[in-house]
Each structure stands twice: as structure tokens, then as C-alpha cells.
Design an enzyme around this catalytic site. Structure first.
Site, PDB file in Angstrom:
ATOM      1  N   ASP A   1      67.160 -39.125  74.372  1.00 44.32           N
ATOM      2  CA  ASP A   1      68.624 -39.184  74.219  1.00 44.32           C
ATOM      3  C   ASP A   1      69.339 -38.135  75.082  1.00 44.32           C
ATOM      4  O   ASP A   1      70.344 -38.435  75.740  1.00 44.32           O
ATOM      5  CB  ASP A   1      69.027 -38.945  72.751  1.00 44.32           C
ATOM      6  CG  ASP A   1      68.894 -40.214  71.907  1.00 44.32           C
ATOM      7  OD1 ASP A   1      68.909 -41.313  72.471  1.00 44.32           O
ATOM      8  OD2 ASP A   1      68.778 -40.080  70.673  1.00 44.32           O
TER       9      ASP A   1
ATOM     10  N   GLY B   1      81.349 -33.856  66.011  1.00 46.34           N
ATOM     11  CA  GLY B   1      80.223 -34.449  65.294  1.00 46.34           C
ATOM     12  C   GLY B   1      79.004 -33.549  65.418  1.00 46.34           C
ATOM     13  O   GLY B   1      78.874 -32.806  66.410  1.00 46.34           O
TER      14      GLY B   1
ATOM     15  N   GLY C   1      79.560 -44.631  76.006  1.00 50.07           N
ATOM     16  CA  GLY C   1      78.151 -44.352  75.750  1.00 50.07           C
ATOM     17  C   GLY C   1      77.165 -45.392  76.264  1.00 50.07           C
ATOM     18  O   GLY C   1      75.959 -45.225  76.067  1.00 50.07           O
TER      19      GLY C   1
ATOM     20  N   LYS D   1      65.251 -41.445  62.701  1.00 44.70           N
ATOM     21  CA  LYS D   1      64.948 -40.521  63.811  1.00 44.70           C
ATOM     22  C   LYS D   1      64.348 -39.196  63.356  1.00 44.70           C
ATOM     23  O   LYS D   1      63.544 -38.608  64.068  1.00 44.70           O
ATOM     24  CB  LYS D   1      66.222 -40.236  64.609  1.00 44.70           C
ATOM     25  CG  LYS D   1      66.613 -41.342  65.549  1.00 44.70           C
ATOM     26  CD  LYS D   1      67.806 -40.919  66.386  1.00 44.70           C
ATOM     27  CE  LYS D   1      68.073 -41.939  67.461  1.00 44.70           C
ATOM     28  NZ  LYS D   1      69.168 -41.559  68.341  1.00 44.70           N
TER      29      LYS D   1
ATOM     30  N   ASN E   1      83.005 -30.538  62.953  1.00 42.53           N
ATOM     31  CA  ASN E   1      82.347 -31.589  62.174  1.00 42.53           C
ATOM     32  C   ASN E   1      82.990 -31.727  60.798  1.00 42.53           C
ATOM     33  O   ASN E   1      83.523 -30.768  60.247  1.00 42.53           O
ATOM     34  CB  ASN E   1      80.847 -31.268  62.020  1.00 42.53           C
ATOM     35  CG  ASN E   1      80.058 -32.475  61.535  1.00 42.53           C
ATOM     36  OD1 ASN E   1      80.266 -33.594  62.018  1.00 42.53           O
ATOM     37  ND2 ASN E   1      79.169 -32.282  60.584  1.00 42.53           N
ATOM     38  N   ARG E   2      82.937 -32.955  60.264  1.00 42.61           N
ATOM     39  CA  ARG E   2      83.454 -33.218  58.915  1.00 42.61           C
ATOM     40  C   ARG E   2      82.797 -32.297  57.898  1.00 42.61           C
ATOM     41  O   ARG E   2      83.460 -31.696  57.070  1.00 42.61           O
ATOM     42  CB  ARG E   2      83.182 -34.699  58.582  1.00 42.61           C
ATOM     43  CG  ARG E   2      83.586 -35.114  57.197  1.00 42.61           C
ATOM     44  CD  ARG E   2      83.342 -36.581  56.992  1.00 42.61           C
ATOM     45  NE  ARG E   2      81.915 -36.935  57.033  1.00 42.61           N
ATOM     46  CZ  ARG E   2      81.440 -38.150  56.794  1.00 42.61           C
ATOM     47  NH1 ARG E   2      82.276 -39.138  56.534  1.00 42.61           N
ATOM     48  NH2 ARG E   2      80.140 -38.389  56.838  1.00 42.61           N
TER      49      ARG E   2
ATOM     50  N   TYR F   1      79.133 -46.925  72.174  1.00 42.37           N
ATOM     51  CA  TYR F   1      79.175 -47.852  73.301  1.00 42.37           C
ATOM     52  C   TYR F   1      79.818 -49.170  72.896  1.00 42.37           C
ATOM     53  O   TYR F   1      79.793 -49.559  71.746  1.00 42.37           O
ATOM     54  CB  TYR F   1      77.781 -48.076  73.900  1.00 42.37           C
ATOM     55  CG  TYR F   1      76.703 -48.395  72.909  1.00 42.37           C
ATOM     56  CD1 TYR F   1      75.862 -47.398  72.437  1.00 42.37           C
ATOM     57  CD2 TYR F   1      76.523 -49.693  72.433  1.00 42.37           C
ATOM     58  CE1 TYR F   1      74.879 -47.682  71.521  1.00 42.37           C
ATOM     59  CE2 TYR F   1      75.530 -49.982  71.522  1.00 42.37           C
ATOM     60  CZ  TYR F   1      74.709 -48.966  71.064  1.00 42.37           C
ATOM     61  OH  TYR F   1      73.730 -49.259  70.154  1.00 42.37           O
TER      62      TYR F   1
ATOM     63  N   ASN G   1      63.296 -40.435  69.316  1.00 40.81           N
ATOM     64  CA  ASN G   1      63.831 -41.778  69.531  1.00 40.81           C
ATOM     65  C   ASN G   1      62.818 -42.687  70.217  1.00 40.81           C
ATOM     66  O   ASN G   1      63.058 -43.874  70.378  1.00 40.81           O
ATOM     67  CB  ASN G   1      65.155 -41.740  70.313  1.00 40.81           C
ATOM     68  CG  ASN G   1      64.943 -41.628  71.807  1.00 40.81           C
ATOM     69  OD1 ASN G   1      63.940 -41.062  72.262  1.00 40.81           O
ATOM     70  ND2 ASN G   1      65.870 -42.135  72.582  1.00 40.81           N
TER      71      ASN G   1
END
Ligand code: NAP
Length: 281
Positions: free
Chosen positions: A116, A141, A248, A80, A165-166, A228, A101
């Protein structure tokens, strides 16, 4: 490299498809081909194009080959963002998000768009009956989908956003992209999540797997999982907590229907695509 992936029975048709890593699953061919069939667009077909990262430049160059008659493609993980340098132009939406996308071809020129964010917002409002205007959100995220969702939320007058976020640096970078908005960032861990949820109307997971503890949530928090599938551990936790929630699939359907419309000029076939994926809901 794309020519080899077009079965001879489809030669001469208007071809669209998806650039995807060979290992990833996708529902896109199913929903697009169902819509082509139901709308009587017999001369159109949607194909899966397996493209590894090192093949991306060649794959984009093949899109310029008029013999192949490829009208456009969807682009998904991991292409992307890496596709951007190979394109001739970007829509304002793709430029803002910094990712593409949907690609459209026109006389050898290739333009990128991103559906998106619009897909997410229309699903949230119409399937989830949730209006982000004046609300406080948490984004769990900070990847490509997270960025598209962040932008679309603020375009729809979200009040505040907490990004957890991580990798903290990625959340910080994302927040800096929208300096005029009320955004806080934190490391994604349970302590920070519990604290952020105290002032939250909507929790949005944009990682492959969201938190799973139902004790985190209350009925006053709307829980959205961008993943999803029939259900997810996060959606199960939300249901146990009595939180309104949404998965989703609606976003997938809506972003796909918007891409379909860009290629064919037809109205986005939301209902047909939903029908195509009814077994996945
Ligand atoms: P991406 O750009 O690769 O970003 C992935 C995000 O997930 C990053 O924030 C990453 O954190 C985090 N992450 C990955 N593995 C993790 C782990 N094991 N533990 C904690 N965090 C982890 O991907 P994306 O395009 O944003 O997609 C994210 C998710 O959204 C996907 O899983 C996909 O299912 C879903 N999605 C749905 C739709 C739809 O139409 N419904 C569309 C796009 C995406 P770091 O920054 O630390 O790496």
C-alpha cells in the site's frame, strides 16, 4: 472453506485472489485477470474469496493445502491486521506498517507483505507529480491505510505531519510509532482542520469520506483522496478551489501491480491494470 469457492474450471491453475468481507465491492479481480490475459499467463486466475472475520483462521490454513495451488492472496478490510498471528513471516514493510495486504505461499509457508505505501508514493510522485520531500502534510484519518501512507511519506523525507482523526487516541498511538519525526495530532473537526491547513502543502484523506467544503482549500494545497472512484465530494471541492488533486485509483492500481509481481515474478503491469480500470477513472 476456500476449496468451495474455486470453480471446477479453475482447478489445477495457479490461483491468487483476495480475502474480502462478503459485503465489500472490489476492482482487484478485474485488473489482475486482465493483466493475466494480456500477458498470456493462461494458467493463472485471480478469484474473490469471501471470508468473514470468524473464518479467517480456517481460510489461512487452507492456503497451506498444496492441492488448492493458491500462490497468494491480497488481504483487505477487515483482515489486514487480524491476519498477522496466522502468518509464518513478515516483510520489513509489513512489520513497520503492522498490517498486510499481500500474502505469498511457498511450500506450505505463508509470508505477508504490504504494497500500500509503495503504491501510494509511486502514484503520488508519478501520477500526481508531487514530491513529499521537505513538505508539510495533513493526514485526515488514522486507520491501516493512513499508517502505510504515513510511513511511506517519512521514508520519502516528508518534513512534518499533522494527523487529524475522529478518534484522537488512534492518532496519538500512530504518532508514538514514529517518535523521531515531527508529528502533531488533533481531533478531526473543521476548526482544527482550518488551523492545520495554514501550514500545509498536501492534504490526504484516508477515511471513507473526506471534507467537502471547497472554501477549506487553496491552490497551494495538493489534495489527495485515497478513496477511488470517478470522482469524490472531496475531489470536487478541491477542483472548485483550484487545488491540484488526485484520487486513489492510481494507488489501487500500483499496489495491485506490485502484488502481481510478487506472485508471478513478472514486472509490475501498471499500464495494463490502468487500461483494465479505464472506465473507473
Ligand atoms: P480503516 O483502517 O478502517 O480506517 C478508517 C479510518 O476512517 C479511521 O481513521 C476512522 O476513524 C475513519 N472513519 C471511518 N468512518 C468515519 C466516519 N464516519 N467519520 C469520520 N471518520 C471515519 O480503513 P483503511 O484501510 O485505513 O481505509 C481508509 C480509506 O482509504 C477507505 O475508505 C478506502 O477507500 C481508502 N483506501 C484506498 C486504497 C487505495 O488503494 N486507493 C487502499 C486502502 C484504503 P476512527 O479511527 O475514528 O475509527
Amino acid at each position: 472453506m476456500l476449496e468451495k469457492q474455486i470453480p471446477s474450471k479453475h482447478e489445477g491453475k495457479n490461483i491468487v485472489g483476495i480475502f474480502i468481507d462478503p459485503a465489500s465491492p472490489t476492482l482487484s479481480p478485474k485488473m489482475h485477470n486482465y493483466a493475466f490475459k494480456k500477458l498470456g499467463l493462461k494458467n493463472w486466475v485471480y478469484l474473490r474469496f469471501n471470508v468473514k472475520p470468524e473464518q479467517l483462521e480456517e481460510a489461512v490454513s487452507d492456503l497451506r493445502n498444496p492441492k488448492l495451488n493458491i500462490k497468494g492472496v491480497n488481504v483487505t478490510i477487515p483482515h489486514k491486521e487480524s491476519i498477522l498471528p496466522y502468518l509464518d513471516g513478515l516483510s520489513s514493510e509489513a512489520e513497520k506498517i503492522g498490517a498486510v495486504n499481500t500474502v505469498m505461499t511457498n511450500n506450505g509457508k505463508i509470508a505477508g507483505d504490504n504494497t500500500d505505501g509503495k503504491g501510494f508514493i509511486s502514484s503520488l510522485k508519478e501520477d500526481g507529480h508531487f514530491d513529499p520531500k521537505g513538505k508539510n502534510a495533513i493526514l485526515w484519518g488514522a486507520g491501516g491505510a493512513g499508517r502505510a501512507i504515513m510511513i511511506s511519506l517519512f521514508e520519502n523525507e516528508l518534513k512534518t505531519l499533522g494527523i487529524l482523526n475522529r478518534t484522537l487516541e488512534k492518532a496519538e498511538k500512530m504518532a508514538k510509532e514514529m517518535p523521531d519525526h515531527a508529528i502533531t495530532v488533533a481531533q478531526a473537526d473543521t476548526k482544527n482542520l482550518v488551523s492545520a491547513l495554514k501550514n500545509c502543502d498536501i492534504f490526504i484523506n484516508v477515511t471513507p469520506r473526506g471534507p467537502e467544503d471547497s472554501k477549506l482549500f487553496t491552490p497551494s494545497v495538493f489534495v489527495y483522496d485515497a478513496v477511488y472512484g470517478k470522482s469524490t465530494p472531496l475531489l470536487e471541492a478541491a477542483k472548485t478551489a483550484g487545488s491540484p488533486c488526485l484520487g486513489g485509483l492510481g494507488m489501487l492500481i500500483r499496489q495491485g501491480a506490485l502484488s502481481f509481481s510478487l506472485w508471478t515474478g513478472q514486472k509490475p503491469p501498471f499500464d495494463l491494470m490502468r487500461e483494465a480500470l479505464k472506465d473507473h477513472a
